[in-house]
Design a protein around this motif. Structure first.
Motif, PDB file in Angstrom:
ATOM      1  N   GLU A 213       0.824  -1.210   0.000  1.00  0.00           N
ATOM      2  CA  GLU A 213       0.000   0.000   0.000  1.00  0.00           C
ATOM      3  C   GLU A 213       0.858   1.260   0.000  1.00  0.00           C
ATOM      4  OE1 GLU A 213      -2.409  -0.587   3.425  1.00  0.00           O
ATOM      5  OE2 GLU A 213      -3.834  -1.939   2.406  1.00  0.00           O
ATOM      6  N   THR A 214       2.002   1.212   0.678  1.00  0.00           N
ATOM      7  CA  THR A 214       2.911   2.361   0.688  1.00  0.00           C
ATOM      8  C   THR A 214       3.438   2.640  -0.720  1.00  0.00           C
ATOM      9  OG1 THR A 214       3.597   1.943   2.965  1.00  0.00           O
ATOM     10  CG2 THR A 214       5.075   3.282   1.617  1.00  0.00           C
ATOM     11  N   VAL A 215       3.833   1.585  -1.426  1.00  0.00           N
ATOM     12  CA  VAL A 215       4.306   1.755  -2.804  1.00  0.00           C
ATOM     13  C   VAL A 215       3.189   2.305  -3.683  1.00  0.00           C
ATOM     14  CG1 VAL A 215       5.233   0.574  -4.830  1.00  0.00           C
ATOM     15  CG2 VAL A 215       6.021  -0.074  -2.556  1.00  0.00           C
ATOM     16  N   ASP A 216       1.978   1.763  -3.523  1.00  0.00           N
ATOM     17  CA  ASP A 216       0.827   2.259  -4.292  1.00  0.00           C
ATOM     18  C   ASP A 216       0.614   3.754  -4.055  1.00  0.00           C
ATOM     19  OD1 ASP A 216       0.069  -0.010  -5.631  1.00  0.00           O
ATOM     20  OD2 ASP A 216      -1.389  -0.651  -4.122  1.00  0.00           O
ATOM     21  N   ARG A 217       0.700   4.145  -2.794  1.00  0.00           N
ATOM     22  CA  ARG A 217       0.425   5.535  -2.440  1.00  0.00           C
ATOM     23  C   ARG A 217       1.460   6.483  -3.036  1.00  0.00           C
ATOM     24  NH1 ARG A 217       2.588   8.136   1.794  1.00  0.00           N
ATOM     25  NH2 ARG A 217       3.099   6.186   2.852  1.00  0.00           N
ATOM     26  N   ILE A 218       2.727   6.130  -2.937  1.00  0.00           N
ATOM     27  CA  ILE A 218       3.795   7.000  -3.431  1.00  0.00           C
ATOM     28  C   ILE A 218       3.806   7.045  -4.958  1.00  0.00           C
ATOM     29  CG2 ILE A 218       6.288   7.368  -3.518  1.00  0.00           C
ATOM     30  CD1 ILE A 218       5.067   8.025  -0.825  1.00  0.00           C
ATOM     31  N   LEU A 219       3.769   5.883  -5.603  1.00  0.00           N
ATOM     32  CA  LEU A 219       3.838   5.850  -7.059  1.00  0.00           C
ATOM     33  C   LEU A 219       2.574   6.398  -7.697  1.00  0.00           C
ATOM     34  CD1 LEU A 219       5.552   2.421  -7.847  1.00  0.00           C
ATOM     35  CD2 LEU A 219       6.589   4.660  -7.448  1.00  0.00           C
ATOM     36  N   GLY A 220       1.445   6.206  -7.026  1.00  0.00           N
ATOM     37  CA  GLY A 220       0.186   6.659  -7.601  1.00  0.00           C
ATOM     38  C   GLY A 220       0.114   8.146  -7.824  1.00  0.00           C
ATOM     39  N   VAL A 221       0.859   8.915  -7.042  1.00  0.00           N
ATOM     40  CA  VAL A 221       0.860  10.378  -7.180  1.00  0.00           C
ATOM     41  C   VAL A 221       1.696  10.819  -8.373  1.00  0.00           C
ATOM     42  CG1 VAL A 221       1.465  12.550  -6.033  1.00  0.00           C
ATOM     43  CG2 VAL A 221       0.519  10.660  -4.698  1.00  0.00           C
ATOM     44  N   VAL A 222       2.698  10.011  -8.742  1.00  0.00           N
ATOM     45  CA  VAL A 222       3.717  10.455  -9.695  1.00  0.00           C
ATOM     46  C   VAL A 222       3.640   9.777 -11.047  1.00  0.00           C
ATOM     47  CG1 VAL A 222       6.208  10.695 -10.051  1.00  0.00           C
ATOM     48  CG2 VAL A 222       5.258  10.936  -7.762  1.00  0.00           C
ATOM     49  N   ASP A 223       3.366   8.463 -11.074  1.00  0.00           N
ATOM     50  CA  ASP A 223       3.588   7.715 -12.320  1.00  0.00           C
ATOM     51  C   ASP A 223       2.716   8.173 -13.476  1.00  0.00           C
ATOM     52  OD1 ASP A 223       1.237   6.665 -11.414  1.00  0.00           O
ATOM     53  OD2 ASP A 223       1.906   4.585 -11.379  1.00  0.00           O
ATOM     54  N   GLY A 224       1.559   8.783 -13.200  1.00  0.00           N
ATOM     55  CA  GLY A 224       0.723   9.282 -14.282  1.00  0.00           C
ATOM     56  C   GLY A 224       1.371  10.395 -15.083  1.00  0.00           C
ATOM     57  N   ASP A 225       2.347  11.091 -14.488  1.00  0.00           N
ATOM     58  CA  ASP A 225       3.054  12.169 -15.174  1.00  0.00           C
ATOM     59  C   ASP A 225       4.176  11.656 -16.070  1.00  0.00           C
ATOM     60  OD1 ASP A 225       1.440  13.992 -13.844  1.00  0.00           O
ATOM     61  OD2 ASP A 225       2.863  14.240 -12.194  1.00  0.00           O
ATOM     62  N   TYR A 226       4.477  10.368 -15.971  1.00  0.00           N
ATOM     63  CA  TYR A 226       5.588   9.790 -16.746  1.00  0.00           C
ATOM     64  C   TYR A 226       5.127   8.500 -17.419  1.00  0.00           C
ATOM     65  CZ  TYR A 226       8.328  13.082 -13.996  1.00  0.00           C
ATOM     66  OH  TYR A 226       8.823  14.221 -13.403  1.00  0.00           O
ATOM     67  N   PRO A 227       4.173   8.588 -18.360  1.00  0.00           N
ATOM     68  CA  PRO A 227       3.651   7.366 -18.986  1.00  0.00           C
ATOM     69  C   PRO A 227       4.691   6.610 -19.796  1.00  0.00           C
ATOM     70  CG  PRO A 227       2.880   9.338 -20.143  1.00  0.00           C
ATOM     71  CD  PRO A 227       3.544   9.813 -18.888  1.00  0.00           C
ATOM     72  N   GLN A 228       5.771   7.282 -20.191  1.00  0.00           N
ATOM     73  CA  GLN A 228       6.805   6.638 -21.006  1.00  0.00           C
ATOM     74  C   GLN A 228       7.767   5.791 -20.178  1.00  0.00           C
ATOM     75  OE1 GLN A 228       6.682   9.689 -19.782  1.00  0.00           O
ATOM     76  NE2 GLN A 228       8.196  11.020 -20.781  1.00  0.00           N
ATOM     77  N   VAL A 229       7.699   5.900 -18.851  1.00  0.00           N
ATOM     78  CA  VAL A 229       8.628   5.166 -17.986  1.00  0.00           C
ATOM     79  C   VAL A 229       8.020   3.815 -17.586  1.00  0.00           C
ATOM     80  CG1 VAL A 229       9.838   5.153 -15.768  1.00  0.00           C
ATOM     81  CG2 VAL A 229       9.672   7.276 -17.092  1.00  0.00           C
ATOM     82  N   THR A 230       8.748   2.747 -17.861  1.00  0.00           N
ATOM     83  CA  THR A 230       8.338   1.416 -17.431  1.00  0.00           C
ATOM     84  C   THR A 230       8.702   1.224 -15.962  1.00  0.00           C
ATOM     85  OG1 THR A 230       8.678   0.499 -19.639  1.00  0.00           O
ATOM     86  CG2 THR A 230       8.625  -1.067 -17.811  1.00  0.00           C
ATOM     87  N   VAL A 231       7.720   0.842 -15.144  1.00  0.00           N
ATOM     88  CA  VAL A 231       7.924   0.727 -13.709  1.00  0.00           C
ATOM     89  C   VAL A 231       7.756  -0.718 -13.264  1.00  0.00           C
ATOM     90  CG1 VAL A 231       7.190   1.510 -11.418  1.00  0.00           C
ATOM     91  CG2 VAL A 231       7.019   3.056 -13.383  1.00  0.00           C
ATOM     92  N   GLU A 232       8.719  -1.192 -12.507  1.00  0.00           N
ATOM     93  CA  GLU A 232       8.625  -2.504 -11.859  1.00  0.00           C
ATOM     94  C   GLU A 232       8.621  -2.284 -10.349  1.00  0.00           C
ATOM     95  OE1 GLU A 232      11.151  -6.661 -11.278  1.00  0.00           O
ATOM     96  OE2 GLU A 232      11.780  -5.207 -12.810  1.00  0.00           O
ATOM     97  N   ARG A 233       7.801  -3.019  -9.646  1.00  0.00           N
ATOM     98  CA  ARG A 233       7.727  -2.927  -8.187  1.00  0.00           C
ATOM     99  C   ARG A 233       8.329  -4.183  -7.591  1.00  0.00           C
ATOM    100  NH1 ARG A 233       2.413  -0.476  -6.640  1.00  0.00           N
ATOM    101  NH2 ARG A 233       2.342  -2.163  -5.144  1.00  0.00           N
ATOM    102  N   LYS A 234       8.986  -3.998  -6.439  1.00  0.00           N
ATOM    103  CA  LYS A 234       9.568  -5.158  -5.774  1.00  0.00           C
ATOM    104  C   LYS A 234       9.449  -4.984  -4.265  1.00  0.00           C
ATOM    105  CE  LYS A 234      13.489  -8.308  -6.138  1.00  0.00           C
ATOM    106  NZ  LYS A 234      14.758  -8.570  -6.854  1.00  0.00           N
TER     107      LYS A 234
END
Length: 302
Positions: A213-234
């Motif tokens: 949930e912490t990863v969801d919360r942090i990335l959810g604010v930012v990743d929409g601004d960078y659609p070209q970046v491929t993101v992997e979570r671990k």
């Protein structure tokens, strides 16, 4: 006006590596570059320049250092606008002052003299722990130009609601055309994983879910601004510093956040950031995250 990239130089091999990284970063971000040498650095790092007959030896040494660094930048990134400055003051004070008007500071991992035996030089450690802007410490053997591994690693913290480190990591991944790996460690206390009848392993699942949930919360604010970046979570069970050091072994850059408190005195890094700055096998970017959610200059403007 676009803020510049600032690099501190002292003539050491590490500071030359920092110049290369700063030149590449300025070129990628289309920013100017400032090369700074503090003239009292010699007293901290053990340098003793040769005596000149017509000018003070420290002045001659400083001018030669910044001129050499400037020539290096011109050969590596000829399109980058370069300015130099020799400041007659303590290197930490000079670099922290530069950091108030910089996009980021770039420093080598260690300097000259006895301090070189340490895992991280005192100047780099202190600036990383107090600067108002992101600080690059050029650890490891990764090259400053094209990505070697094609991966930027972000250490996802959970101490503040700030997303500054995440946004910085996304921007770095975008500018390098790299994948972003978001790493969050979680650790279930031994007593919580014991097979008590009323627990049944549920506590361990809860700790992992909280990390997710912490990863969801942090990335959810930012990743929409960078659609070209491929993101992997671990999500990694265990200690945060161990997880980050292991993932950094295959990375071009490790990005971590450092919580800042306006009234606090001294280093504001935390034990995890201390560990990665001393041991990371790749360059580390320390991004300040203000505890009240605002940078000091933003507060003053409000």
């Amino acid at each position: 006006m676009e803020l510049p990239v600032v690099v501190g130089v002292d003539g050491s091999e590490g500071s030359l590596q920092a110049v290369d990284w700063a030149a590449a970063e300025a070129e990628r971000s289309n920013r100017a570059l400032r090369i700074v040498h503090a003239s009292l650095w010699e007293h901290y790092e053990g340098v003793r320049p040769r005596i000149s007959a017509d000018r003070p030896s420290e002045q001659v040494h400083a001018e030669n250092l910044v001129a050499t660094a400037q020539e290096r930048v011109h050969s590596l990134a000829p399109g980058v606008k370069v300015a130099t400055d020799v400041r007659p003051e303590d290197p930490v004070a000079a670099l922290l002052a530069e950091g108030t008007e910089a996009a980021l500071l770039v420093l080598g991992p260690r300097g000259h003299g006895p301090i070189a035996a340490m895992l991280l030089g005192s100047v780099s450690l202190t600036v990383a722990g107090r600067a108002h802007c992101p600080v690059f410490v050029t650890r490891g053997e990764s090259q400053a130009g094209a990505p070697t591994y094609g991966r930027v690693v972000l250490g996802v913290g959970g101490t503040t609601g700030s997303t500054s480190a995440a946004r910085f990591a996304f921007e770095q991944a975008r500018s390098r055309d790299c994948e972003l790996l978001a790493v969050r460690a979680w650790n279930c206390p031994p007593y919580a994983s014991m097979p008590y009848p009323f627990l049944g392993g549920a506590q361990e699942t809860a700790y992992r879910r909280q990390a997710d949930e912490t990863v969801d919360r942090i990335l959810g604010v930012v990743d929409g601004d960078y659609p070209q970046v491929t993101v992997e979570r671990k999500l990694v069970p265990g200690t945060a510093h161990q997880a980050l050091l292991e993932e950094a072994a295959g990375a071009d850059l490790l990005v971590v956040g450092a919580q800042r408190r306006h009234a606090a005195i001294g280093l504001q890094l935390g034990r995890i950031n201390h560990a990665v700055l001393h041991h990371a096998p790749c360059p580390v970017a320390v991004v300040p995250e203000w505890s009240d959610g605002a940078h000091p200059e933003e507060q003053q403007a409000a």
